[in-house]
Design an enzyme around this catalytic site. Structure first.
Site, PDB file in Angstrom:
ATOM      1  N   GLU A   1       4.680  10.047  11.065  1.00 16.25           N
ATOM      2  CA  GLU A   1       6.068   9.843  11.488  1.00 16.25           C
ATOM      3  C   GLU A   1       6.511  10.932  12.467  1.00 16.25           C
ATOM      4  O   GLU A   1       7.226  10.657  13.433  1.00 16.25           O
ATOM      5  CB  GLU A   1       6.998   9.824  10.262  1.00 16.25           C
ATOM      6  CG  GLU A   1       6.730   8.709   9.272  1.00 16.25           C
ATOM      7  CD  GLU A   1       6.867   7.328   9.881  1.00 16.25           C
ATOM      8  OE1 GLU A   1       7.679   7.167  10.812  1.00 16.25           O
ATOM      9  OE2 GLU A   1       6.160   6.407   9.437  1.00 16.25           O
TER      10      GLU A   1
ATOM     11  N   ASP B   1      -1.048   7.870  14.793  1.00 20.12           N
ATOM     12  CA  ASP B   1      -2.208   8.101  13.925  1.00 20.12           C
ATOM     13  C   ASP B   1      -3.062   9.247  14.457  1.00 20.12           C
ATOM     14  O   ASP B   1      -3.508  10.119  13.702  1.00 20.12           O
ATOM     15  CB  ASP B   1      -3.061   6.832  13.838  1.00 20.12           C
ATOM     16  CG  ASP B   1      -2.493   5.805  12.869  1.00 20.12           C
ATOM     17  OD1 ASP B   1      -1.515   6.132  12.168  1.00 20.12           O
ATOM     18  OD2 ASP B   1      -3.024   4.678  12.824  1.00 20.12           O
TER      19      ASP B   1
END
Length: 409
Positions: free
Chosen positions: A276, A357
């Site tokens: 995040e 990611d």
């Protein structure tokens, strides 16, 4: 006698419906004879069968609800239902703004009455059958009431303001309307978690302890200012886990579902948060907001070109061009363009997920993120083998297999 616009509207509706059913069917029937090695160990044979049944039940339910909704919508178009409603309401008030609010408010109410039984079945039958539902009847009813009130206050307020701008400025209304929508979007991005979420869920600061310390240490290591870490009682409605990042500037906060804290260990939770944080570091929220505003501007401009055409109102059973009938017809006619823009947005979103990611891998621990994604997929009975075409049209996140392979490149 149906005009050309009417025929085009019906064709667009039917095309969208058929395309969605084809994609659903492809996705439902698609499976791999053997799961790739990266996905081994997520489900045992019984759990994998359960995940396939969950996919089947949701797909069949979607087919039923969308088919019934399409049948009702086509019936309304063919019998001139929108024009009939216009005639019934036009005698109630001389204020056009109030008329528009009554027109769309009544349609929204009828739509809600139609869809509520579907929501009840989805929540208390399908989600209950697979162990996800934690919602009780009282919470469900209160959520419906709060949602309706928010729709009246926020949706009705925006609609009234945009209608007033249209009446005041005519064909240039789209520019002022864009300004209103932009200000509203920025405001909600900054304050949604402070103003709207508390109406439905409790958010409490993450207590001092090992988890908070690890999160703060990671944030400090990547020079990310993080003062607001909250835990939300997601288990109040569902056993599914999630985490999200919201806000801009000093108003940004990270929210963890209590189910996420229950399902993952501390390192895995930090890995999810590092993903995040990656979104924030890569400016994905800001970019997404800007693209959304640009898309809204294009939509409003095209609508300003359509709204004054009499044949559009006639296609819906009216007699002359009007804001309310033009808005309905445009919503249908614009859907192919909206679909193309949506495909672009989904592709960008999947690209952003890969970037976030990679950020988590490079700045924390890629294998911990893989582990967390596997656990979340297992606990949510996620479809591990979606059809590529279904992914292309509907997925905002890459499938688990692609994410794992990208993380391990």
């Amino acid at each position: 006698m149906y005009n050309t616009i009417f025929i085009i509207i019906i064709a667009v509706l039917v095309f969208g419906y058929v395309l969605d059913r084809i994609l659903d069917t492809l996705n439902l029937r698609y499976s791999l004879p053997d799961l790739p090695e990266e996905l081994s160990g997520i489900f045992d044979p019984e759990e994998y069968k359960k995940s396939q049944l969950y996919k089947r039940d949701n797909t069949r339910f979607s087919f039923f609800t969308s088919s019934l909704s399409m049948a009702i919508l086509l019936l309304v178009f063919f019998v001139g239902g929108f024009g009939w409603l216009e005639g019934k309401l036009s005698n109630l008030t001389s204020s056009y703004i109030l008329f528009v609010l009554l027109f769309f408010g009544l349609m929204a109410l009828l739509s809600d009455i139609l869809t509520t039984p579907f929501a009840v079945y989805s929540t208390f039958v399908i989600e209950e059958r697979y162990g996800f539902n934690r919602t009780n009847v009282r919470t469900f009813i209160l959520d419906k009431i709060k949602g309706l009130l928010l729709g009246v206050i926020i949706g009705g307020g925006l609609l009234a303001l945009i209608t007033w701008i249209y009446l005041l400025t005519g064909s240039w209304f789209w520019l002022l309307a864009l300004g209103v929508v932009t200000l509203f979007s920025v405001f909600m991005t900054m304050f949604y978690s402070n103003l709207i979420v508390p109406l439905f869920n409790k958010q409490t600061p993450l207590e001092e302890g090992s988890l908070r310390k690890k999160i703060e240490e990671f944030a400090e290591s990547v020079e990310f200012t993080l003062d607001n870490i909250y835990v939300m009682d997601g288990s109040k409605r569902s056993s599914k886990a999630n985490a999200y990042f919201t806000g801009l500037g000093p108003k940004k906060r990270i929210v963890l579902f209590d189910t996420l804290i229950k399902d993952l260990n501390e390192e895995e939770i930090v890995a999810v948060l590092s993903h995040e944080v990656g979104h924030n570091k890569k400016k994905h929220m800001t970019t997404g907001l800007i693209l959304s505003i640009v898309q809204t501007g294009i939509t409003l401009y095209l609508f300003s070109l359509f709204v004054g055409i009499d044949s559009i109102a006639v296609a819906l059973g009216g007699s002359e061009a009007s804001f309310h009938l033009g808005l309905i017809a445009f919503g249908v006619l614009y859907s192919p363009i909206s679909m193309l823009l949506g495909l672009g947005s989904s592709m960008l979103s999947r690209h952003n997920e890969y970037q976030a990611d990679r950020y988590a891998r490079d700045h924390y621990d890629g294998e911990k993120l893989v582990s967390s994604l596997k656990k979340l997929s297992k606990n949510n009975l996620s479809n591990l083998t979606p059809h590529p075409a279904y992914v292309f049209f509907h997925y905002s996140h890459p499938p688990l297999l692609q994410r794992i392979r990208a993380l391990r490149e």
